[in-house]
Structures are given as C-alpha cells and as structure tokens.
Design a protein around this motif. Sequence first.
Motif, PDB file in Angstrom:
ATOM      1  N   ASP A   7       0.917  -1.362  -0.221  1.00 38.99           N
ATOM      2  CA  ASP A   7       0.199   0.023   0.035  1.00 38.99           C
ATOM      3  C   ASP A   7       0.874   1.197   0.018  1.00 38.99           C
ATOM      4  OD1 ASP A   7       1.005  -0.607   2.600  1.00 38.99           O
ATOM      5  OD2 ASP A   7      -1.001  -0.085   3.516  1.00 38.99           O
ATOM      6  N   GLN A   8       2.277   0.921   0.104  1.00 36.59           N
ATOM      7  CA  GLN A   8       3.152   2.328   0.202  1.00 36.59           C
ATOM      8  C   GLN A   8       4.417   1.807  -0.588  1.00 36.59           C
ATOM      9  OE1 GLN A   8       3.767   3.754   4.138  1.00 36.59           O
ATOM     10  NE2 GLN A   8       2.092   2.775   4.698  1.00 36.59           N
ATOM     11  N   PHE A   9       5.164   2.678  -1.099  1.00 34.34           N
ATOM     12  CA  PHE A   9       6.345   2.395  -1.543  1.00 34.34           C
ATOM     13  C   PHE A   9       7.441   3.457  -1.574  1.00 34.34           C
ATOM     14  CE2 PHE A   9       3.453   3.213  -4.995  1.00 34.34           C
ATOM     15  CZ  PHE A   9       4.065   4.291  -5.696  1.00 34.34           C
ATOM     16  N   ALA A  10       8.578   3.493  -1.601  1.00 34.13           N
ATOM     17  CA  ALA A  10       9.536   4.418  -1.284  1.00 34.13           C
ATOM     18  C   ALA A  10       9.267   5.548  -2.648  1.00 34.13           C
ATOM     19  CB  ALA A  10      11.030   3.891  -1.261  1.00 34.13           C
ATOM     20  N   VAL A  11       9.518   6.808  -2.337  1.00 37.01           N
ATOM     21  CA  VAL A  11       9.404   7.734  -3.182  1.00 37.01           C
ATOM     22  C   VAL A  11      10.635   8.447  -3.208  1.00 37.01           C
ATOM     23  CG1 VAL A  11       8.322   9.824  -3.748  1.00 37.01           C
ATOM     24  CG2 VAL A  11       6.937   7.764  -3.030  1.00 37.01           C
ATOM     25  N   VAL A  12      11.239   9.064  -4.187  1.00 38.68           N
ATOM     26  CA  VAL A  12      12.497   9.743  -4.206  1.00 38.68           C
ATOM     27  C   VAL A  12      12.239  11.269  -4.452  1.00 38.68           C
ATOM     28  CG1 VAL A  12      14.606  10.072  -5.463  1.00 38.68           C
ATOM     29  CG2 VAL A  12      13.693   7.818  -5.114  1.00 38.68           C
ATOM     30  N   THR A  13      12.813  12.105  -3.594  1.00 35.13           N
ATOM     31  CA  THR A  13      12.827  13.496  -3.692  1.00 35.13           C
ATOM     32  C   THR A  13      13.997  13.930  -4.521  1.00 35.13           C
ATOM     33  OG1 THR A  13      11.856  13.686  -1.258  1.00 35.13           O
ATOM     34  CG2 THR A  13      12.585  15.935  -2.518  1.00 35.13           C
ATOM     35  N   ARG A  14      13.531  14.237  -5.693  1.00 34.95           N
ATOM     36  CA  ARG A  14      14.723  14.681  -6.792  1.00 34.95           C
ATOM     37  C   ARG A  14      15.612  15.754  -6.369  1.00 34.95           C
ATOM     38  NH1 ARG A  14      14.031  14.043 -12.700  1.00 34.95           N
ATOM     39  NH2 ARG A  14      15.603  15.067 -13.569  1.00 34.95           N
TER      40      ARG A  14
END
Length: 382
Positions: free
Chosen positions: A298-305
């Motif tokens: 339900d969640q996954f890692a997200v990168v802050t560019r």
Amino acid sequence: MYTEPLQNATLWLERGLNKLFSQKYNPFYYHGALPNFFIWALFISGLLLFAYYQPTLATAYASVRYITYELPFGNLFRSIHRYASDGMMIFVILHMFRVWFTDRYREYRIVPWVTGVVLLIITFIVGLSGYLLIWDQEAVTLANMTFNLVGKTPFVGAALAEALMAGKMITDYTLTRMMFLHLGIPLFMMFMLWLHYLRITRPVSEPPLALVVMLSGVLFLFSAAFPVELGVLTNMSDPAAAPLLTAVSPNVYFDLLYAWPQYLAAHNVAPLLVVLLVIAVPVGLLILPYLQKKALRDQFAVVTRENCTGCSLCYNDCPYEAIEMVDRGNDGTRFKRLAVVDPGRCANCGLCVGACAFKAIEIPRRDTNNVLAEIEAALTVS
Ligand code: HEM
Ligand code: SF4
Ligand code: SF4
C-alpha cells in the motif's frame, strides 16, 4: 491477519533456537539453504547407487539387494540417500511454512512462491520414483496404488497412467520411466531453482560451513547406526506378479505428503474423490497468496529529486532490486544520476531510507525517524 499468531509463534521458536545454536548457526535461518544441502547429499550418494542399479523387472530388486548386502559401504550410501531425501522433505516443508507464516509469500514474492509449489511437486515425484526403483514388495504395492490413483484423474487419467507406466501394464519400460523421472526431473528442478531465486536479490542458498559439517556428521552417523532395510520380494521369477501388501510401512517422506491419500484409498473413499483432494492441495497452495487481502504494497519508497545526489547507496542496499539509477539529464544540478523506484518491486522495507544520507528517499506515511528506529531495532534483535 490470520498469520499473525503463527508468525509470532515462529519468531518465538526461532529466538529459543538462537539460545541453543547461536544466531549464526540457527538452522531456522537457513530454511531455504538446507534443502540445497540435502540436494548435494542426494546427488553424491545417488551417483554410487546409480552405478550399480539395474532397471529391469528381473534385475532391479537383485541389484538393490547387492548394493545393500554385498557392496562394501553400499548400504551406508543407500541409507544416506534415503535419510537425505527425508531431510530434504522435512526442510522443504518447514521452509514453505516459514515463508507462509512470516508473510513472505505474496505480492513481490509471488515468483518464489509459485516456483516453490512446483519444486514441492517435483521433490515429491523424484522421491516417489526413487521408492519405486527398489522394486521390493512395498515398492510394487506403492506402484500399483499410485498408477491406480493417477488412472482415476478426470479426463486425462488413463493417458497419464499409461505415460507413467510406459504402456498399459507394468513392464521393464516402467522402471526405465521411473529411472528417467528420478534422474531427469532433478535437472528441471535446477531450472526451477534458478527461477525461484530470480526475484530474490541475495538468496541465502548455502548454510555456513560449520552447519554443513555438523549435518553431514549427523547424516553419516544416523545412516551407520540405523541402516535402511530392504523389503522382501516373494516372486522373483515375475516381480510384477508379487502379492501386494495391504499398506506401506510408515516413512517420513510419504507420511508428510502421501499417507493421507493412501489412508483414504485404503478406507474405501471413492478414488475420484481422493484424486480431486490430491489435486486440491497444490491448487490451494497456488491460490493461497491471493486469499490474503491486506496489501503489503500500500506504500512504496519515493525519491525527492531535489535532494538526490545519485550516490547509489539506496540502489546498492535495496534487497528487491526495486531501485534503478537513471541518467537525470540536464536538470540544472551538478549530479548525473537519479534514483528511481519501481513501485511494482518495492517491498516497503525501508532499507533505502536508512541508506540515504541525504533524506532523499522516503516512504510516505512512514516517518524517516521511525523507519530508522525500526531498522535499529531489527539489527539489535538477538
Ligand atoms: C527444492 C526446494 C526448495 C529450495 C532448495 C528452496 C530454496 C530457497 C532459498 C535458498 C531461498 C532464499 C532464502 C533466503 O534468502 O532467506 C528461498 C526463498 C523462498 N522460497 Fe524456497 N526453496 C524450495 C522450495 C520452496 C517451496 C516448496 C516454497 C513454497 C511453496 C518456497 C517458497 C519460497 C519463497 C516464497 C521464498 C522467498 C522468501 C523471502 O523472500 O524471504 N520454496 N527458497
Ligand atoms: S523500501 Fe527501498 S529498499 Fe525496500 S524494497 Fe522499496 S526501494 Fe527497495
Ligand atoms: S541514497 Fe539517497 S541520494 Fe543516494 S541515490 Fe539513493 S536517494 Fe539518491
């Protein structure tokens, strides 16, 4: 979630075993690697048996009798082969329950699970064909029971039984067919194992050397102390016509998988029903991952560019190969690469969050500090 109490019980048992074996040698931590140990033991001991075995109705039993009673160390090798197959079955089943109970069997682990079910079926076929090769009274009984049961499979039963027997009745070719299954299917097993590991980045596929030495010693001593027996064959001139037994004696290998169909068949349950129940087991295992509704993903890692420096630390640490380092193009920064997460592969484990020194990768709704605390706690569990 119904697996939660089972997971707690598994972890509790594992912690207990840590006290006995220490964390490094706890066999539970090598539930996937131990079947591999037994595969090697089976391969090595099987080579000798293969050299002396003769797969015809007239000679099969006599050749096993020669290996058992006359060939120097023959029965030791035969016993190692037998007990290794028992060990293999026990650990494959333990491994299956371990990944199931600890919820490591669905979503991004669907490939190892499905290939695992195929491996379970293969392990069973290899073992069954091995038992039939002995061609003593028990093997003949087991062969008849199995071919009869297979013959009752809806629609394809007759063709399947004929393919297994290599004809309409048991002949020399039947044993050649069993030999092919016993030796040829393990090659397919190697291919399946390759598929099994494909989606696991760093599979623990080898137990530590000390555990290998210990297990080899146990296998050797156990085989020497309790050598396996050879059953009787009352009709040597026509082994296929030897009288059948009413039941096959207890045995780890079959008690785990085959005892209940035997029991039902012996208690006059309709053969068709028994076959359908046998088929229901692998089918049930295959659909098991889809029965548990709660999504892990339900969640996954997200990168802050803006924060990502392209250092690749997260890429190196991700156990699921969910991060790719891509060319970031001319985006006004001095950095060349950017981490990109494949949501389909991300297991939400948080390791990348711990790896990143720039707070550039996060799991939304899971605070970075919490993830770091979780990782810290996991690393200090003894
Ligand atoms: C010949 C038999 C088998 C062998 C040699 C084998 C071997 C392994 C190994 C070495 C791993 C990696 C373990 C780790 O890194 O901790 C693994 C993972 C896995 N296996 Fe098997 N396996 C076998 C049969 C099965 C069966 C019967 C099932 C289930 C039906 C199964 C399901 C899985 C799953 C779901 C994983 C992934 C677990 C995770 O990611 O933590 N395997 N297997
Ligand atoms: S949370 Fe990070 S480390 Fe874990 S699977 Fe997802 S991308 Fe990989
Ligand atoms: S560790 Fe952080 S900074 Fe380095 S590539 Fe991954 S997200 Fe970017």
